[in-house]
Write a protein that holds these residues in place. Sequence first.
Motif, PDB file in Angstrom:
ATOM      1  N   LEU A 222      32.947 -10.761 -10.817  1.00 57.80           N
ATOM      2  CA  LEU A 222      33.026 -11.479 -12.088  1.00 57.80           C
ATOM      3  C   LEU A 222      31.644 -11.888 -12.585  1.00 57.80           C
ATOM      4  CD1 LEU A 222      36.157 -13.728 -11.388  1.00 57.80           C
ATOM      5  CD2 LEU A 222      36.068 -11.617 -12.721  1.00 57.80           C
ATOM      6  N   ALA A 223      30.758 -12.264 -11.652  1.00 57.15           N
ATOM      7  CA  ALA A 223      29.406 -12.672 -12.039  1.00 57.15           C
ATOM      8  C   ALA A 223      28.568 -11.478 -12.484  1.00 57.15           C
ATOM      9  CB  ALA A 223      28.722 -13.388 -10.867  1.00 57.15           C
ATOM     10  N   THR A 224      28.795 -10.331 -11.856  1.00 61.44           N
ATOM     11  CA  THR A 224      28.011  -9.128 -12.160  1.00 61.44           C
ATOM     12  C   THR A 224      28.467  -8.456 -13.446  1.00 61.44           C
ATOM     13  OG1 THR A 224      27.764  -8.777  -9.778  1.00 61.44           O
ATOM     14  CG2 THR A 224      27.153  -6.944 -11.210  1.00 61.44           C
ATOM     15  N   HIS A 225      29.753  -8.604 -13.792  1.00 64.13           N
ATOM     16  CA  HIS A 225      30.302  -7.930 -14.969  1.00 64.13           C
ATOM     17  C   HIS A 225      30.919  -8.955 -15.929  1.00 64.13           C
ATOM     18  CE1 HIS A 225      30.426  -5.030 -11.591  1.00 64.13           C
ATOM     19  NE2 HIS A 225      30.064  -4.143 -12.506  1.00 64.13           N
ATOM     20  N   PRO A 226      30.127  -9.887 -16.452  1.00 58.32           N
ATOM     21  CA  PRO A 226      30.711 -10.920 -17.335  1.00 58.32           C
ATOM     22  C   PRO A 226      31.327 -10.341 -18.603  1.00 58.32           C
ATOM     23  CG  PRO A 226      28.310 -10.954 -17.435  1.00 58.32           C
ATOM     24  CD  PRO A 226      28.665 -10.033 -16.320  1.00 58.32           C
ATOM     25  N   ALA A 227      30.723  -9.309 -19.161  1.00 62.45           N
ATOM     26  CA  ALA A 227      31.238  -8.742 -20.409  1.00 62.45           C
ATOM     27  C   ALA A 227      32.543  -7.991 -20.205  1.00 62.45           C
ATOM     28  CB  ALA A 227      30.189  -7.816 -21.029  1.00 62.45           C
ATOM     29  N   GLN A 228      32.705  -7.382 -19.021  1.00 65.48           N
ATOM     30  CA  GLN A 228      33.893  -6.572 -18.754  1.00 65.48           C
ATOM     31  C   GLN A 228      35.001  -7.349 -18.036  1.00 65.48           C
ATOM     32  OE1 GLN A 228      30.798  -5.702 -17.583  1.00 65.48           O
ATOM     33  NE2 GLN A 228      30.196  -4.134 -19.071  1.00 65.48           N
ATOM     34  N   SER A 229      34.709  -8.577 -17.631  1.00 65.56           N
ATOM     35  CA  SER A 229      35.628  -9.305 -16.753  1.00 65.56           C
ATOM     36  C   SER A 229      37.004  -9.506 -17.371  1.00 65.56           C
ATOM     37  CB  SER A 229      35.031 -10.658 -16.364  1.00 65.56           C
ATOM     38  OG  SER A 229      33.922 -10.484 -15.513  1.00 65.56           O
ATOM     39  N   LEU A 230      37.059  -9.891 -18.653  1.00 64.56           N
ATOM     40  CA  LEU A 230      38.358 -10.161 -19.261  1.00 64.56           C
ATOM     41  C   LEU A 230      39.216  -8.903 -19.320  1.00 64.56           C
ATOM     42  CD1 LEU A 230      37.631 -12.654 -22.183  1.00 64.56           C
ATOM     43  CD2 LEU A 230      38.811 -13.088 -20.032  1.00 64.56           C
ATOM     44  N   ALA A 231      38.615  -7.785 -19.689  1.00 67.52           N
ATOM     45  CA  ALA A 231      39.374  -6.540 -19.746  1.00 67.52           C
ATOM     46  C   ALA A 231      39.883  -6.153 -18.365  1.00 67.52           C
ATOM     47  CB  ALA A 231      38.513  -5.421 -20.324  1.00 67.52           C
ATOM     48  N   VAL A 232      39.043  -6.336 -17.356  1.00 60.92           N
ATOM     49  CA  VAL A 232      39.442  -5.989 -15.985  1.00 60.92           C
ATOM     50  C   VAL A 232      40.537  -6.927 -15.494  1.00 60.92           C
ATOM     51  CG1 VAL A 232      38.656  -5.905 -13.590  1.00 60.92           C
ATOM     52  CG2 VAL A 232      37.244  -4.922 -15.408  1.00 60.92           C
ATOM     53  N   LEU A 233      40.413  -8.231 -15.777  1.00 67.14           N
ATOM     54  CA  LEU A 233      41.439  -9.185 -15.349  1.00 67.14           C
ATOM     55  C   LEU A 233      42.786  -8.865 -15.989  1.00 67.14           C
ATOM     56  CD1 LEU A 233      39.496 -12.580 -15.349  1.00 67.14           C
ATOM     57  CD2 LEU A 233      40.395 -11.343 -13.371  1.00 67.14           C
ATOM     58  N   GLY A 234      42.778  -8.358 -17.221  1.00 67.25           N
ATOM     59  CA  GLY A 234      44.023  -7.936 -17.847  1.00 67.25           C
ATOM     60  C   GLY A 234      44.685  -6.817 -17.072  1.00 67.25           C
ATOM     61  N   ALA A 235      43.863  -5.922 -16.475  1.00 67.38           N
ATOM     62  CA  ALA A 235      44.410  -4.846 -15.642  1.00 67.38           C
ATOM     63  C   ALA A 235      44.827  -5.369 -14.274  1.00 67.38           C
ATOM     64  CB  ALA A 235      43.380  -3.729 -15.488  1.00 67.38           C
ATOM     65  N   VAL A 236      44.023  -6.280 -13.699  1.00 64.87           N
ATOM     66  CA  VAL A 236      44.363  -6.865 -12.397  1.00 64.87           C
ATOM     67  C   VAL A 236      45.699  -7.594 -12.471  1.00 64.87           C
ATOM     68  CG1 VAL A 236      43.697  -8.666 -10.747  1.00 64.87           C
ATOM     69  CG2 VAL A 236      41.980  -7.061 -11.594  1.00 64.87           C
ATOM     70  N   PHE A 237      45.982  -8.205 -13.613  1.00 60.44           N
ATOM     71  CA  PHE A 237      47.226  -8.961 -13.774  1.00 60.44           C
ATOM     72  C   PHE A 237      48.457  -8.084 -13.601  1.00 60.44           C
ATOM     73  CE2 PHE A 237      50.584 -10.991 -16.326  1.00 60.44           C
ATOM     74  CZ  PHE A 237      50.609 -12.232 -15.712  1.00 60.44           C
ATOM     75  N   LEU A 238      48.316  -6.782 -13.841  1.00 60.97           N
ATOM     76  CA  LEU A 238      49.452  -5.875 -13.672  1.00 60.97           C
ATOM     77  C   LEU A 238      49.979  -5.893 -12.242  1.00 60.97           C
ATOM     78  CD1 LEU A 238      48.148  -2.794 -15.712  1.00 60.97           C
ATOM     79  CD2 LEU A 238      49.843  -4.495 -16.437  1.00 60.97           C
ATOM     80  N   ALA A 239      49.140  -6.262 -11.287  1.00 58.48           N
ATOM     81  CA  ALA A 239      49.571  -6.325  -9.891  1.00 58.48           C
ATOM     82  C   ALA A 239      50.490  -7.506  -9.622  1.00 58.48           C
ATOM     83  CB  ALA A 239      48.352  -6.405  -8.963  1.00 58.48           C
ATOM     84  N   PHE A 240      50.538  -8.486 -10.552  1.00 58.54           N
ATOM     85  CA  PHE A 240      51.354  -9.686 -10.331  1.00 58.54           C
ATOM     86  C   PHE A 240      52.626  -9.677 -11.168  1.00 58.54           C
ATOM     87  CE2 PHE A 240      46.823 -11.443 -10.626  1.00 58.54           C
ATOM     88  CZ  PHE A 240      46.475 -10.886  -9.407  1.00 58.54           C
ATOM     89  N   THR A 241      52.735  -8.778 -12.155  1.00 59.08           N
ATOM     90  CA  THR A 241      53.928  -8.760 -12.995  1.00 59.08           C
ATOM     91  C   THR A 241      55.155  -8.515 -12.128  1.00 59.08           C
ATOM     92  OG1 THR A 241      53.562  -6.403 -13.423  1.00 59.08           O
ATOM     93  CG2 THR A 241      52.709  -7.959 -15.043  1.00 59.08           C
ATOM     94  N   GLY A 242      56.162  -9.274 -12.342  1.00 60.08           N
ATOM     95  CA  GLY A 242      57.335  -9.236 -11.475  1.00 60.08           C
ATOM     96  C   GLY A 242      57.363 -10.400 -10.509  1.00 60.08           C
ATOM     97  N   GLY A 243      56.245 -11.121 -10.401  1.00 58.26           N
ATOM     98  CA  GLY A 243      56.211 -12.274  -9.503  1.00 58.26           C
ATOM     99  C   GLY A 243      57.160 -13.376  -9.938  1.00 58.26           C
TER     100      GLY A 243
END
Length: 637
Positions: A222-243
Motif C-alpha cells: 500500500l505504501a509503495t503503490h499509493p496511486a494504485q491502492s484503491l483499484a487493487v483493494l477493489g479487486a482484493v475485496f472480491l475475495a471476501f464477497t459471500g462473507g
Amino acid sequence: MTSLPVPGHAPAARGFTARSALMIAALGVVFGDIGTSPLYAFKECLNPEHGVALDRAAVLGLLSLVLWGLMLVVTLKYVVFVLRADHDGEGGILALQGLATQALERGGAHPWAWKAVAGLGLVGAAMFYGDSLITPAISVLSAVEGLEVATPVFKPYVVPITLLVLIGLFLVQRKGTESVGRVFGPVMVLWFGVLAVSGVYQIVQNPHVLEAIDPRWAVQFLATHPAQSLAVLGAVFLAFTGGEALYADMGHFGAAPIRLAWLFIALPALVLNYFGQGALVLANPAAIDNPFFRLFPAWATVPVVVLAACATVIASQAVISGAFSMTAHAIRMGYLPRMRIVQTSGAAIGQVYLPTMNWLLMAGVLLLVLAFRSSSALSAAYGIAVSLTMLTTTLLAGVVALRLWRWNPLAVGLGVGCFALVDLTFIVANTLKIADGGWLTLAVAALVMFVFTTWAKGRRVAEHAAAQERMPLAPFIEALAQGMPHRVRGTAVFMTADADSVPHALLHNLKHNQVLHERVVVLAVRTRPVPRVPAAERLHAEELGHGVWCVTASHGFMELPDVPEYLRLLAYQKGLSIESMCTSYFTSRASLGTGRLEGLGALRKAVFGSLQRNAARASDYFRLTDNRLIEIGRRAS
C-alpha cells in the motif's frame, strides 16, 4: 438442547456426528459464494490495468492483503462478533434490524435513531438484491471460462454454455432445494479439498511465498503503490464477497457449525489456494491470464471446470434462495406487496419459492451475462453493493452490542470504529468501479429502495384513509342484534386489517345477501418483529356475543401465515366446533384511487397503484381454499 445421559460415549458420538453433518451442509449453502471466489478474485488482483508491475514484492503484498482481509473482515468481524447477534436463532440484515429495534425499545431512543435503524436495514436488504443478480452471473461465467484454458476452441461457446447453465438453474427452482441440497455439502467438501491440494502443490514448489503471512508485506504494498491502492483493494475485496452469508444463513445451521466449517475447512482451503496461485505466478508470470485453472495439469482442466461449474451453481443457488427468503421477509414486514409464496419443504420453513422473483432474477442475470460477456468485465460491477451491506451490518451490530448486550461503550466504539473504517475503505475502493459497471448494482438497489419505501408509505396512507371510515365492531354487532338478520349454518371468516373494525366484506355480505352465519370470525393477521411466535402467543381471541369472535393472529417474519391453521388453534383453545367443509372465507380486494394517496408524488402514486393491482390474491397468501373463498371487490376513489 441437552441429551439424556446414556452409558458410554454415545451422546458425544451422536453430538459429534450431528455437528459434522451440519458442518458439511453449511459448506454447501453458506460458503458457496466465498468458496468460488478463487476462480476470479486473485486474477483480478493481478490485472495489468491496475498499473502494478508484476514482481515478487507485489505478489507477496497482494497475498498478504487477501490473507489479512479474510482474517479481519470474515473471521474477526463475522465469525467472532456478528454471529453473536442471534435473533431467536435467526440471522441476516432484517433479523439484525429487528434486534437493533429491540435494543432501542429498551433504551427510549431518540426518534432519529429509530429512523436510522430502519433505514440501515432497508439499505442492506436493497443492496442484497444487487448482489443476487451479479453473483450467479460472475460465478458461473468464471467457471465456464476454464474451458478456454483447456483449448481456445471453446472460447465462442463460453457465453452460450453459461446461459444454458443459468437457465437450467432457474427452471429447477420450483422444485425446491431440499432434495438437491443433500448433495451440496459433499460436492463442496470435494471442492475445498481440490482448492487446498492444488494450492499446497504449488506452495511446495515455491515455499518462499509463505512470507506473505507477514502483514508487513501488505503495508509495504500500500505504501509503495499509493496511486494504485484503491483499484487493487477493489479487486482484493472480491475475495471476501459471500462473507455476509455466514450471518444470513445462521438460522439454518446455527453459529457453531458455521464457525467450525469456516475455521477448519473453508478458511484454510481458501488461503492455501490463493497462496498456491501466488506461487504459480511467481514461477510462471504468464499464468496471470487465469492463475486458478493454470494450477492444474492439462488432463485435469476439464474435470476441474465441471467441478467448478457445480460449485458455482451451488453458490448461485444459495444466493437465489436468499433472495426468495429476503423477499418473503419484506412482504411480511410490509415493504412489498403480496406475492405467491410456495413452501418447498415440509421440514424447513425457510425453503420457499417465489415465481415472480425467480423470473425477474433470471431475466436480470441473463441480461448481465449478455451485456458483460466475461468475468473480468463483471468484476467491475461486483463489490460495491456487498461492501455497503457489510457497513450496514457493522453499524446495526454496534447498536445491538451497545444497547441490548450492554457492552462497554468504549470497547464497542473502538471495535465498531475499526470495522467501519475497513468497510469504508473498501466502499471507497469499490467506488472506482461505478463508471465501469458498479452503477448497475447501485441502480438495482436504488430501485428496490424506491419500491420498498413507496409500498410502505402507500400502505400507511391507505390505512389512514381507511381509518377515516372505520366503524367499531362491538357496537355494530350490538346494533345488529336489535334486528338480527337470518342466520345460516356454518362459520364465516372475514379477513380484515383491523380486528376491532367492521370488515367491508361483512358489510357487503349483509347488504347483498342479508344473512349472517351462525358463527362469525373477524380475523386480522399481524407480523411481529421476531422470527417465530410461540403457539401460546399466536392467537388473541375475544367473544363479542351473538356467535361473533374478534381474533388477532400473530406470526414471525420467518413464518408463513396459515389461516386454516389459526382456525384449528382457535377451535382447540376455545372449545368451538369449526368444520372446514362448513367454513367460508370472505376477503375484500380494495383498489384505492390515487386521489386518496395524499403525500405521495405522481410517480409514487403510479407505482403504488401498479403494485396494488398486481399484488397476489389474499387467498394465495393466507392459504385459503379456493372452493371455500368469496372475494368482494371494492374501490375507494
